[in-house]
Design an enzyme around this catalytic site. Structure first.
Site, PDB file in Angstrom:
ATOM      1  N   ASP A  33       0.354  -1.416   0.076  1.00 34.20           N
ATOM      2  CA  ASP A  33       0.000  -0.068   0.320  1.00 34.20           C
ATOM      3  C   ASP A  33       1.178   1.604   0.023  1.00 34.20           C
ATOM      4  OD1 ASP A  33      -2.324  -2.247   0.696  1.00 34.20           O
ATOM      5  OD2 ASP A  33      -1.912  -1.146   3.078  1.00 34.20           O
ATOM      6  N   GLU A 197     -11.270  -1.640  -3.539  1.00 30.09           N
ATOM      7  CA  GLU A 197     -10.340  -0.913  -3.034  1.00 30.09           C
ATOM      8  C   GLU A 197      -9.207   0.444  -3.622  1.00 30.09           C
ATOM      9  OE1 GLU A 197      -9.560  -3.567  -0.342  1.00 30.09           O
ATOM     10  OE2 GLU A 197      -6.748  -3.992  -1.339  1.00 30.09           O
TER      11      GLU A 197
END
Length: 308
Positions: A33, A197
């Site tokens: 991420d 997401e």
């Protein structure tokens, strides 16, 4: 051939100095991420992983310095207010504005209580950071409050928060207050096709690019899709897939776009699984990679062919 820079924790990494607490310099490191902040001539990466939410910096995209945690669970006074047995911190975002730095992050898991987003203010890109003392956004009713992405729109002067995913796979967009510590109001947006997401927003030549991850984070379905729009809130025109699993690298996703301060060229930072076979689920550590990208004459992002 496009050049990719792999970043993974490695034995034999160079250290700035011997002794406890010394910052370490490495050519590669693990994480997921990755959010990228460009501050002057320095590129900062804030990944999921490590002992809290850490910051890494580089001026050449090859040698990376670990500055240690900016924020730990113990720094967040409200993290156990929901009575859940355990929490994790992931998917941070850093914004430079108002003469200071704002650090946004996710607190989970979603079950048995809703996930939440938090925000801290920092003295610099390496911290120290002070948490606001309260959640910025709480999930629930089918919405999972994860993966904050904050975008300051130079055209409107507004700062937007993009959040959500996984459980419900729902994207929500909010306008922040001028102090960037609270939500002013929500903006209703259409759900982009194939959204799961990890939303990211960037602007280039008047085109707004909403990019995001699709699929499951630990298997071969994970990939990066994108849409374009005339504003930060749509309407979205779906443009397709730019990163997907291939024979060598699996599950690329949860990314950031940025401009290299050395030459102004656009780059993408993302994580992927390496040394894995089959469709997953994969286990072990994800590696962060940085790669050059290019745009077609109509503004489309050229599909990215991963290499090492």
């Amino acid at each position: 051939m496009r050049r990719t820079i792999g970043i993974m924790l490695a034995a034999g990494a160079l250290c700035l100095a011997a002794g406890a607490g010394a910052e370490r310099v490495q050519s590669v490191f693990d994480g997921g991420d990755p959010f990228v902040l460009v501050d002057g001539d320095t590129v900062w990466i804030y990944p999921t992983g490590g002992k809290g939410l850490e910051g890494w910096s580089s001026t050449d995209l090859v040698h990376w310095r670990n500055h240690g945690p900016l924020l730990r669970k113990s720094d967040i006074t409200w993290i156990d207010d929901d009575g859940a047995p355990s929490h994790g911190l992931w998917a941070p975002d850093m914004l430079a504005a108002n003469g200071r730095y704002y650090f946004y992050y996710s607190v989970g898991p979603q079950h048995p209580t809703p996930s939440r987003l938090g925000v801290a203010t920092c003295e610099g890109p390496a911290g120290p950071c002070t948490d606001s003392g309260r959640p910025l956004l709480t999930g629930g009713d089918g919405f999972e409050a994860i993966d904050p992405m904050v975008f300051a729109d130079a055209r409107s002067g507004k700062t937007y928060l993009y959040a959500g995913g996984s459980a419900g796979s729902t994207l929500r967009v909010f306008v922040l207050t001028p102090d960037l510590m609270r939500i002013d109001h929500e903006v209703t947006v259409a759900q982009p096709p194939h959204f799961t997401e990890g939303a990211f927003m960037h602007e280039r030549d008047g085109i707004y690019y909403l990019s995001y991850s699709h699929g499951r984070w630990n298997d071969a379905t994970y990939s990066v899709h994108y849409a374009t729009a005339p504003s930060p809130t749509g309407p979205w025109t779906y443009r397709g897939v730019i990163l997907k699993t291939d024979a060598a690298y699996k599950g690329p996703g949860h990314h950031s776009f940025f401009r290299d301060p050395r030459d102004g060229g656009w780059r993408i930072a993302y994580h992927r699984w390496e040394g894995q076979d089959g469709p997953g689920p994969y286990r072990g550590h994800r590696r962060i990679a940085i790669q050059k990208i290019s745009y077609a004459a109509d503004g489309a992002i050229e599909p990215i062919s991963m290499d090492d």
